[in-house]
Motif scaffolding. Structure first.
Motif, PDB file in Angstrom:
ATOM      1  N   ALA A  82      14.108  95.973  86.056  1.00 36.99           N
ATOM      2  CA  ALA A  82      13.893  96.877  85.087  1.00 36.99           C
ATOM      3  C   ALA A  82      14.138  98.264  85.869  1.00 36.99           C
ATOM      4  O   ALA A  82      14.563  98.502  86.936  1.00 36.99           O
ATOM      5  CB  ALA A  82      12.225  96.921  84.802  1.00 36.99           C
ATOM      6  N   GLY A  83      14.165  99.206  85.050  1.00 36.72           N
ATOM      7  CA  GLY A  83      14.589 100.518  85.448  1.00 36.72           C
ATOM      8  C   GLY A  83      13.819 101.479  86.182  1.00 36.72           C
ATOM      9  O   GLY A  83      14.164 102.678  86.358  1.00 36.72           O
ATOM     10  N   ARG A 130      16.049 105.727  84.517  1.00 32.60           N
ATOM     11  CA  ARG A 130      17.052 105.208  83.556  1.00 32.60           C
ATOM     12  C   ARG A 130      16.543 103.782  83.320  1.00 32.60           C
ATOM     13  O   ARG A 130      16.683 102.909  84.258  1.00 32.60           O
ATOM     14  CB  ARG A 130      18.145 105.193  84.174  1.00 32.60           C
ATOM     15  N   PRO A 131      15.912 103.375  82.254  1.00 29.94           N
ATOM     16  CA  PRO A 131      15.368 102.008  81.889  1.00 29.94           C
ATOM     17  C   PRO A 131      16.796 101.417  81.727  1.00 29.94           C
ATOM     18  O   PRO A 131      17.890 101.742  81.438  1.00 29.94           O
ATOM     19  CB  PRO A 131      14.989 102.163  80.460  1.00 29.94           C
ATOM     20  N   THR A 132      16.588  99.963  81.855  1.00 29.05           N
ATOM     21  CA  THR A 132      17.700  99.069  81.905  1.00 29.05           C
ATOM     22  C   THR A 132      17.726  98.241  80.784  1.00 29.05           C
ATOM     23  O   THR A 132      16.613  98.292  80.095  1.00 29.05           O
ATOM     24  CB  THR A 132      17.656  98.072  83.123  1.00 29.05           C
TER      25      THR A 132
END
Lengths: 1012, 487, 166
Positions: free
Chosen positions: B79-80, B418-420
């Motif tokens: 996850a980000g 920064r979300p993934t």
């Protein structure tokens, strides 16, 4: 290289049981070399006082650089798990730099040669030692029979001690010329200049005796010469506070020394000499200022100060082109101001730098090799194929040599070209000696059994000689160790007595071979005359050096003390210049010179001239193992330019810098380099210190409810009743709550605490590596450790771009002033680790008691209990908690941080943390408990300063002090009462156990301090 | 035909009492009780579109589930997260869903106590929404754990090691609050459903369904005794749910307010969060009910007047939320703390300007349109606006959680976030999970409370006025429904 | 139990029937209605429901337990966190409150079941599915000799259908 392979070829359990035998044997009688031990030694009848799980300590010598510091190698169950400085050693006096500590990762490097290799059909294949040596002697035989032995070449990584002479003798026996003792990391020009001016290669610089130090690009704290002893002296000098010397740094880029300097004269590259002349009065200040593009006023101040200075010390260095004049001028200055004998001590010279070969000598080989007149080249340790810039054509020429032998123990760009590889032992696996100081031998003994099937080069040479009837007689002794003992004053007995401290009186065998004449120097052109729009400043990376550290993940991940970049090669550029060019951090630029070009992201650095860009060497090695591939090779940009003495000039040209388009995220650990009024790293002008005026900054009392009587110790503030389980909500209460002596929680009995003296700290980051080594901290920046799915996966450093580095202790670098981009800014370094708060904000938010306050004042983290809500980290004002985002300790994962045999280094006393748990500085709780248990066994209380943490132990500036603040006999208690003492974020009522002592600023007598 | 004995006058007086639950709503298009049953039970039969919708929901759910599996296997690193931003999309979404959950209980309980009649037609939807929203929200605290398989350590269960949770942690308060809220709102929903189950039992032809409904109806018989106690119990449940609603989101806000993070550590959070929660809940109710009344031909039950009233509520809460934002800025400036000031500067016109401006647009500016009655009564606009409100409220939580963490006390540790794709997949998964339950609900159970509708429908009478019983509608608070809007 | 069930179409006639029944005292009677109508409630005019007691007791028990469990857990294994008191009762109000709601709410439901006599397994005589649809019903259980009178009464009140059931 995959783990399967290592399992097949790698270390078997019996090997390190054998190793115990080896270590024991060494400790008991300095007898029997390890490969004589055939049988596995069961612990039932432990042959010696070796106990499983109890460390044995071997004193030996560090070969990380030419300085040859003393080491204490902690060995547990046959594996060396930690390197520390030898307190009895005259050079490093117990301290150890990051490079030295990382020697462990050279020992356990997964990319070491696991056996001899012979090139068959274009690729290297494993071989038996007998076959390999057979082939070697056969080749030598051919060379001699063709009577071209005199043209053979042996390049050895420069080292002091007896081996060079031994090697020369051996070469002589086979009719080969003396070897080249090459060390790309050493500033050869400086060595030559010192020899010329002071008669020794590297005098001791006594900073304590100086009142003004002017350094012309000499980064004496980090990489220029023996960093550790120079840091020790420097820190001692600065610790005098009021009497401390000022430091003026002259050069286009602020190195670590430059950042520690009180004044920076940012002259153009190559114009340092004008400043020197201004000092000596040979050149009018105005003209000099004009020549080197600095503000005349500031230069004038320095000149005045220099003339007013009681005892001054002028240094020069840094691989600048046409340095001869500079060095001449500098030594003239030192001679004139009587520095010789006072601040420059040739009598205490460090001999480690004697006998280095000029890089020009190697460049001289190029033509011979191209001409095909070199039949055989042998390389040991040194990596000329990488460190000789492509413009010298060395690698290409070397490829033409018919037969190439490498004794390198780790793969590198040079050995990968060779036809035969006879891997050498690591220095921790073999015998040797060094003579760091005249008349003092620093011995080198094996701390453990060899990790792989390597063989000490010395012994390999002996075996070859024995195999040859012509030379067998001269090499009657069994091996190098016995040869060494024979030379040892007092022979075997003397050796046995000397080994525990590894120090002995005596001298190493001196090299008698005459120095070959220098080839004609390829003189560097006037930089200003070269083409390009910006000066190119190439320098040796502070921790990776000229590339020797590149395959050690600790050093790759250790943020550069100056730029705080990891795993990446960046182009340092001044913010204003970047603004002009429309560039920002992480934008890619192309830097091209006559020699070559390179594409790398921009890093905005305040400490560099606006007309200069800087790039560090050391990274981007194609064949030096899995970690060394990170980054770009800055040597490609360096044109062929040599100085008068034969040193290679890295700074010799301008370059054209253009936007390459696109950008890569910077693998930096730097957030904001400004304090934003947070008062984290505080400083006090020396004047106010003298006056004793504790004015300014923050009125502290108002942060504390109640009065001083609430402090459970003077200086170390403790929670008052309202916080500490006393009378609720009564700020006037005198109830000390859990810090009352009779409170059931026993909190008042002991309080582990730490002081960090920012006046001493130079920001060298040795503590960081020490912490990695002691606490099994994983490195997370390798290419394959970033999960494949991260959109910003930029290769090396991808996890760092998400600030997931795990450094329990980090060095923060804050700028003061210079917001306008002026050169007149101050830098403050502050090591930040868990503050072990009395009222830890992290504790009450944890839903499962995974972190709590121990009775001895530690803020404890229970890995097994942690479920990973990460609330504690959110609530930590110091941001010193680190989360295991991946299974860094799980061998089957891509993120595995300790590929075999790196895992041999892991400290058995410390858990390797699992996936999904929080971790942080434990103040080396394993050492605390260990000491407590020892004391208990010996039925005594802890002795004051009996032990300390890993960071404090390593610190080369002795800035960190650890101890029990509840006990006045520990020195930490005294320091806590210092009037410079302060806590970070006092206003949050966290009552930290880590106390910082304010940095002391030394403003120029002429001007006001950089920021008042 | 025998004559009917006429009741005495006091009986007439007694009969003349107004029919309280129908205080301010009328359904002119609903003639009698039978029509209510017939029309609403008619909605219970699955259609093709419904199956498609369910399929889509389940597909989303599967995507989320796979992403979570992957995350559990590889670690949270996929996850980000970007330290120091240790909480991200998951916590944001958790607060978002908890907030959604609040409208249901507000409408069914608080408006019930206030006798706001327009609740009658929409409360069943809202209540179901509540239960499913809490079921969704409850996943996220587990889902964002580093070691989710150890989540039960947060629950105070007797264990042989005698290790208990750390009761001072707001996260444990969460566990109690969320579990209580889930239990009570589910109970509330079920109790309200019991008489309707009885109706379905009696109307249902399919023997299997009939049997199931019979079980669920618990043998309800519509006797006067049952009704008497039922109405009381329902009232008390409502009275209990009301403070519960307020407490749950206050506790959720404690997760932030109890910490020392600049931007979190503020006393305004509990009321601010509750208002925001109700606001987002109303938004979601509108998002759901507007299409529903269209597809199920229930426009003459959920009338424009009801939507108008709900819209007013949304407007009101949006104003409260707006004041809270303003208050945050003021306090940040007034505190004089460099950390607070710097953080808010960064939130407003620093690296997070886009998020905060998006949030202010959706949550403050657009709802102002509801001052116009035309907007309030225009279902298309209401629907679009409700979508904006949902987005805005998600970003409100984002702006609270992420920017605060990204700029804390320690400048050296400032970072971005920064979300993934994993974050996004799990976010979508949560919507799939929610929609799946809700779709299953609306085709099995009546989306409008039958018996409560009957309460406000004109009862059948033998003798018209002045025979005693008040059958006229009561003074109209709204414009009369626009003609022709039922078709 | 033997009784008479009368089905009414209208609300007012139902109320009339109830009023008359109460005067005639023919015995226990039960009124079925599709929805709770206050008219009927007032016509029958029973006292307030006893559910409130369950609620009160449940709530009090809940708040006590909530505080107690939190404090007990903290004191069971006293570990210092953040220098705070081991049992900090002020924040534990959260537990007191939430558990009060939880147990109080469940107690209310229990009270409903107890007082309203359901869930019940079987349908007793008299119930007709119309009573959940649109019609009202009045079920009388008179003394055997009053049976005729009851039927007559229901018819007079306007029942559309009257039948005797057992």
């Amino acid at each position: 290289m995959s783990t399967e392979e290592t399992e097949s070829k790698g270390i078997k359990r019996r090997d390190f049981l054998k190793a115990v035998g080896g270590g024991v044997a060494v400790a008991a009688t300095i007898g029997c070399e390890s490969d004589k031990i055939e049988k596995l030694i069961p612990y039932l009848n432990s042959p010696d006082n070796t106990v499983p799980g109890v460390s044995t300590y071997y004193a030996t010598t560090c070969r990380g650089c030419a300085a040859s510091c003393g080491l204490i190698a902690e060995t547990r169950d046959g594996r060396t798990i930690k390197l520390e400085g030898n307190p009895d050693h005259p050079v490093n006096r117990g301290a150890l730099c990051a490079t030295g500590q990382a020697e462990l990762q050279a020992l356990y490097n997964p990319d070491r040669y696991r056996s001899p290799m012979i090139r068959k059909g274009g690729k290297l294949v494993a071989a038996k030692w007998d076959d390999a040596l057979q082939l070697f002697s056969q080749k030598i035989g051919e060379v001699r029979s063709r009577s071209v032995a005199a043209n053979a070449v042996f390049i050895n990584q420069h080292e002091s001690g007896s081996f060079p002479a031994f090697l020369d003798q051996w070469l002589g026996e086979f009719g080969m010329p003396a070897h080249f003792s090459y060390d790309a990391g050493v500033d050869y020009e400086a060595v030559a200049a010192h020899t010329a001016a002071y008669g020794v290669a590297w005098p001791r610089f006594d900073f304590t005796a100086a009142s003004l130090i002017i350094s012309f690009g000499a980064d004496f704290l980090d990489g220029w010469g023996p960093a550790v002893p120079q840091q020790l002296d420097w820190a001692d000098a600065r610790a005098k506070l009021t009497g401390a010397p000022r430091l003026v740094f002259v050069g286009p880029r602020r190195s670590l020394t430059g950042l520690n300097a009180d004044t920076w004269i940012d002259c153009k590259p190559g114009t340092e000499v004008s400043v020197a002349r201004a000092l000596s009065g040979q050149m009018p200040v105005a003209q000099a200022a004009q020549a080197c593009g600095v503000d005349a006023k500031r230069l004038q101040d320095v000149v005045d100060e220099y003339h007013a200075a009681k005892a001054s010390l002028v240094l020069a260095g840094g691989h600048v082109a046409r340095a001869a004049e500079l060095f001449a001028a500098v030594s003239a200055l030192n001679h004139a101001n009587g520095a010789i004998g006072t601040t420059i001590r040739p009598d205490q010279a460090l001999l480690g730098y004697e006998g280095i070969t000029a890089p020009a000598q190697l460049r001289g080989l190029v033509d011979r090799m191209n001409a095909g007149s070199v039949p055989l080249i042998m390389v040991r340790g040194a990596n000329p194929a990488y460190t000789m810039p492509r413009s010298t054509g060395f690698a290409a020429a070397m490829a033409k040599v018919p037969f190439k032998v490498s004794f390198s123990s780790i793969m590198d760009d040079t050995s990968e070209m060779c036809d035969l590889i006879l891997p050498d032992h690591h220095s921790l696996e073999q015998w040797g000696d060094a003579e760091p100081i005249r008349g003092t031998l620093s011995l080198q003994q094996p701390a453990m059994d060899p990790v792989f099937e390597s063989l000490a080069t010395s012994d390999a040479l002996i075996r070859v000689a024995k195999g040859d009837p012509a030379t067998a007689a001269k090499y009657a002794f069994p091996d190098y160790r016995s040869w060494l003992i024979a030379r040892m004053p007092g022979g075997e007995e003397g050796m046995r007595q000397a080994l525990p401290k590894a120090i002995a009186a005596g001298t190493a065998l001196a090299r008698t071979a005459p120095k070959p004449a220098l080839p004609s120097i390829a003189a560097a052109p006037e930089i200003a005359s070269t083409t390009g729009d910006m000066y190119l400043f190439v320098y040796h990376h502070p921790v990776l050096g000229a590339g020797r550290g590149a395959n050690k993940p600790w050093l790759q991940e250790l943020p550069d003390p100056v730029t705080k970049l990891t795993w990446q090669t960046v182009v340092e550029m001044h913010p204003l210049t970047a603004l002009k060019m429309g560039l920002d951090n992480s934008d890619l630029v192309t830097v091209s010179t006559g020699a070559g070009k390179l594409i790398a992201p921009v890093y905005l650095y305040l400490g560099i001239r606006q007309d200069t860009v800087a790039i560090a060497t050391g990274r981007g090695q194609m064949h030096a193992g899995r970690y060394a591939k990170a980054g770009e090779n800055a040597y490609d940009l360096v044109p062929l330019a040599e100085n008068a003495a034969g040193g290679l000039a890295l700074v010799s040209t301008k370059a054209s810098v253009t936007k390459a388009g696109g950008s890569i995220l910077l693998a930096t650990t730097e957030g904001s380099a400004r304090q934003h009024l947070r008062d984290i790293a505080r400083a006090i002008p020396v004047g106010e210190l003298e006056g004793g005026a504790e004015h300014h900054e923050e009125p502290e009392e108002e942060h504390f409810q109640g009065d001083a009587s609430h402090e459970f110790l003077p200086g170390l503030r403790s929670p008052v009743a309202t916080d500490a389980q006393g009378d609720f909500g009564d700020p006037t209460s005198k109830d000390k709550g859990m810090y009352a002596p009779d409170h059931w929680s026993n909190m008042a009995k002991r309080r582990w605490a730490m002081t960090i003296d920012l006046a001493r700290c130079t920001g060298c980051a040795a503590c960081v590596t020490a912490c990695y080594a002691e606490n099994n901290i994983p490195t997370v920046g390798a290419d394959w450790q970033a999960a494949q799915i991260l959109p910003d996966r930029t290769g090396f450093g991808a996890n760092i771009t998400r600030s997931r580095e795990m450094a329990w202790i980090r060095l923060e670098r804050y700028y003061e002033g210079g917001e306008d981009g002026s050169a007149d800014f101050e830098t403050r370094f502050i090591p930040m680790m868990c503050q072990h708060c009395g009222n830890a904000p992290c504790e009450p938010v944890c839903p499962v008691y995974a972190t709590y306050h121990a009775p001895d004042g530690l803020n404890v983290q229970v890995y097994n209990r942690c479920v990973g809500t990460r609330y504690c980290s959110n609530n930590c004002p110091y941001k010193v908690r680190y989360f295991n985002w991946f299974g860094y300790g799980e061998p089957h994962r891509a993120q595995y941080a300790f590929p075999e045999p790196l895992n041999w280094q892991l400290n058995p006393d410390v858990t390797v943390r699992g996936k999904g748990v929080m971790e942080k500085c434990s103040m080396c709780v394993q050492r605390i408990r260990g000491a407590e248990h020892r004391a208990k066994l010996e039925n005594r209380p802890l002795r004051p300063d009996e032990f300390t943490t890993a960071c404090a132990e390593a610190c080369p500036s002795r800035a960190i002090t650890f101890g029990d603040a509840a006990d006045d006999s520990w020195s930490v208690t005294r320091l806590i009462k210092d009037k410079r003492a302060y806590h970070v974020f006092e206003e949050l009522n966290t009552f930290t156990a880590v106390v910082y002592l304010k940095k002391v600023n030394h403003p120029s007598p002429a001007s006001e301090p950089a920021h008042a | 035909m025998a004559t009917i004995t006429r009741p005495e006058t006091e009986d007439v007086e007694l009969l003349r009492r107004p029919n309280i639950p129908s205080a301010d709503v009328r359904l002119p298009a609903v003639k009698d009780y039978e029509q209510v049953d017939d029309e609403i039970t008619a909605t219970l039969h699955p259609t093709g579109q419904w199956f498609i919708g369910l399929g889509v929901a389940i597909a989303f759910l599967i995507v989320g589930a796979l992403a979570w599996t992957y995350q559990i296997y590889s670690g949270l690193g996929v996850a980000g997260y970007n330290p120091p931003v240790m909480w991200g999309v998951y916590i944001v979404t958790f607060v978002f869903w908890v907030g959604i959950g609040h409208a249901g209980t507000l409408i069914s309980a608080i408006l019930y106590l206030f006798r706001a009649g327009f609740r009658t037609t929409i409360y069943r939807c809202a209540e179901a929404m509540t239960v499913f929203a809490i079921m969704t929200a409850g996943l996220f605290p587990i889902l964002h754990l580093g070691r989710p398989w150890k989540f039960f350590w947060l629950i105070p269960y007797p264990n042989w090691r005698y290790i208990w949770p750390q009761m001072k942690s707001p996260l444990i308060w969460d566990v109690f609050a969320i579990l209580t809220y889930l239990t009570i709102s589910a109970t509330f929903l079920y109790i309200g459903l019991v008489p309707d189950f009885a109706i379905l039992r009696d109307r249902e032809k399919n023997p299997i369904r009939k049997r199931i409904f019979a079980q669920l109806a618990l043998g309800w018989r519509n006797t006067d005794r049952e009704w008497r106690h039922f109405v009381r119990a329902y009232l008390f449940l409502a009275a209990f749910s009301t403070p519960l609603v307020l407490s749950v989101h206050s506790v959720v806000s404690f997760d932030f307010a109890m910490s020392d993070v600049p931007g979190w550590h503020t006393t305004v959070f509990p009321p601010y969060f509750v208002a925001g929660a109700i606001y987002s809940g109303i938004g979601m109710v509108l998002t759901i009910i507007i299409p529903l009344r269209k597809w199920f031909n229930l426009k003459h039950y959920v009338t424009i007047n009801d939507l108008d009233a709900a819209a007013k509520l949304a407007l009101f809460t949006s104003l409260i939320v707006g004041v809270s934002y303003a208050n945050e800025w003021f306090v940040a400036w007034y505190s004089g703390s460099p950390a607070e000031k710097q953080f808010f500067a960064n939130r407003l016109w620093g690296q997070w300007w886009w998020a905060s401006s998006l949030l202010y647009t959706c949550n403050i500016c657009l709802p102002l349109s509801l001052f116009s009655q035309w907007c309030r009564r225009n279902t298309t606009w209401l629907f679009i606006l409700s979508i904006f409100i949902n987005i805005g409220m998600w970003f409100e939580r984002f702006v609270i959680v992420v920017p605060s963490l990204s700029h804390e006390f320690e400048p050296w540790q400032w970072a971005g976030y920064r979300p993934t794709w994993v974050d996004y997949a799990i976010l979508c998964g949560s919507f799939g999970w929610f929609s799946m339950w809700f779709l299953l609900f609306i085709k099995q159970f009546p989306v409008i409370a039958l018996t409560e509708i009957k309460e406000i429908v004109k009862p059948r009478l033998k003798f018209s006025h002045p025979r005693g019983i008040d059958t006229t509608a009561h003074p109209l608070p709204f414009m009369p429904d626009t003609p022709g809007e039922f078709d | 139990m033997r009784g008479v069930i009368g089905v009414f179409r209208e609300l007012d006639t139902t109320c009339d029937a109830i009023a008359v029944l109460k005067k005639k005292k023919l015995g226990e009677f039960t009124v079925y209605s599709p929805t709770p109508r206050h008219e009927i409630e007032h016509a029958i005019d029973k006292g307030p429901s006893a559910v409130r007691m369950f609620t009160l007791i449940g709530g009090l028990a809940g708040v006590t337990f909530g505080y107690w469990i939190a404090i007990w857990i903290s004191d069971y294994w006293p570990i210092v966190v953040g220098g705070k008191a081991i049992a900090s009762w002020i924040p534990y109000t959260v537990f007191g409150f939430e558990v009060m709601i939880l147990i109080g709410g469940l107690a209310t439901v229990a009270g409903l079941f107890a007082t309203a006599r359901f869930p019940r397994i079987t349908h007793t005589v008299g119930y007709d599915s119309r009573f959940s649809y649109g019609d009202y019903g009045v079920w009388i259980e008179p003394a055997p000799d009053k049976m005729q009178e009851a039927e007559q009464l229901l018819r007079d009140a306007g029942a559309t259908e009257v039948r005797v059931e057992r």
